[in-house]
Design a protein around this motif. Sequence first.
Motif, short mmCIF file in Angstrom:
data_model
loop_
_atom_site.label_atom_id
_atom_site.label_comp_id
_atom_site.label_asym_id
_atom_site.label_seq_id
_atom_site.Cartn_x
_atom_site.Cartn_y
_atom_site.Cartn_z
N LEU A 1 71.25 25.31 13.14
CA LEU A 1 69.94 25.01 12.57
C LEU A 1 70.05 24.16 11.31
CD1 LEU A 1 68.03 28.40 13.00
CD2 LEU A 1 67.48 26.21 14.05
N ALA A 2 71.03 24.47 10.48
CA ALA A 2 71.22 23.69 9.25
C ALA A 2 71.58 22.25 9.59
CB ALA A 2 72.30 24.32 8.39
N ALA A 3 72.43 22.06 10.59
CA ALA A 3 72.80 20.70 10.99
C ALA A 3 71.61 19.96 11.58
CB ALA A 3 73.95 20.75 12.00
N GLY A 4 70.81 20.65 12.38
CA GLY A 4 69.64 20.03 12.97
C GLY A 4 68.60 19.66 11.94
N ILE A 5 68.36 20.53 11.00
CA ILE A 5 67.39 20.25 9.94
C ILE A 5 67.87 19.10 9.06
CG2 ILE A 5 66.35 21.19 7.83
CD1 ILE A 5 66.19 23.89 9.32
N THR A 6 69.17 19.10 8.74
CA THR A 6 69.73 18.04 7.92
C THR A 6 69.63 16.69 8.64
OG1 THR A 6 71.26 19.60 6.92
CG2 THR A 6 71.80 17.26 6.70
N THR A 7 69.92 16.70 9.92
CA THR A 7 69.82 15.47 10.70
C THR A 7 68.39 14.98 10.75
OG1 THR A 7 71.70 16.15 12.04
CG2 THR A 7 70.31 14.42 12.94
N PHE A 8 67.45 15.90 10.93
CA PHE A 8 66.04 15.52 11.00
C PHE A 8 65.55 14.95 9.68
CE2 PHE A 8 61.54 16.54 10.51
CZ PHE A 8 61.03 15.89 11.62
N VAL A 9 65.93 15.60 8.58
CA VAL A 9 65.47 15.15 7.26
C VAL A 9 66.07 13.79 6.90
CG1 VAL A 9 65.58 15.69 4.79
CG2 VAL A 9 64.96 17.45 6.42
N ASN A 10 67.29 13.54 7.34
CA ASN A 10 67.94 12.26 7.02
C ASN A 10 67.49 11.13 7.94
OD1 ASN A 10 69.39 13.19 4.85
ND2 ASN A 10 71.12 13.85 6.10
N ASN A 11 66.74 11.44 8.98
CA ASN A 11 66.25 10.42 9.90
C ASN A 11 64.88 9.96 9.40
OD1 ASN A 11 65.47 8.85 12.02
ND2 ASN A 11 65.86 10.41 13.60
N ASP A 12 64.83 8.76 8.86
CA ASP A 12 63.59 8.24 8.26
C ASP A 12 62.46 8.14 9.27
OD1 ASP A 12 64.56 8.08 5.70
OD2 ASP A 12 65.28 6.01 5.95
N SER A 13 62.75 7.70 10.47
CA SER A 13 61.68 7.54 11.45
C SER A 13 61.09 8.89 11.86
CB SER A 13 62.17 6.78 12.68
OG SER A 13 63.17 7.50 13.35
N ALA A 14 61.93 9.92 11.95
CA ALA A 14 61.43 11.25 12.30
C ALA A 14 60.56 11.81 11.18
CB ALA A 14 62.59 12.19 12.60
N VAL A 15 60.96 11.60 9.96
CA VAL A 15 60.18 12.07 8.82
C VAL A 15 58.86 11.30 8.74
CG1 VAL A 15 60.12 12.23 6.29
CG2 VAL A 15 62.21 12.82 7.53
#
Length: 130
Positions: free
Chosen positions: A101-115
């Motif tokens: 979950l931590a890796a998934g959240i970190t990946t999501f937050v670092n993805n500008d288009s997803a944010v």
Amino acid sequence: MTAASEPARGTGAPAGSRTHRATVNAKTSAAATFALVFGVAGLLSVLTAILAWIGLILGIIGVILGIFGLKMSRRPGVTGRGVAIGGLVLSILAVLIGLGLAAGITTFVNNDSAVNRLQQQVDDLRDKLD
């Protein structure tokens, strides 16, 4: 049979049988029991996703206690090997899911288009409410 060779009534099983209780009382390892408690609490916390960081910490503590509980269960007069293994398995699951979950959240937050997509959805919801 004579009266001397017969067991007295109400005395229970003979000394050589499996059901005879020895004078030594085996105790369950406290570390094994706490490993199971921390493993269950950690897994439940991680599965909520909101408390994943707490579950990760509880899982790490559970892994440490599980290993210590396994070592303690090898001592004579101490039981709890199965409890320690159960706590260790649940704690490892909590740690793995928490890290995922931590890796998934970190990946999501670092993805500008997803944010940006998430921000656009929040803005759209605000516009609908106004």
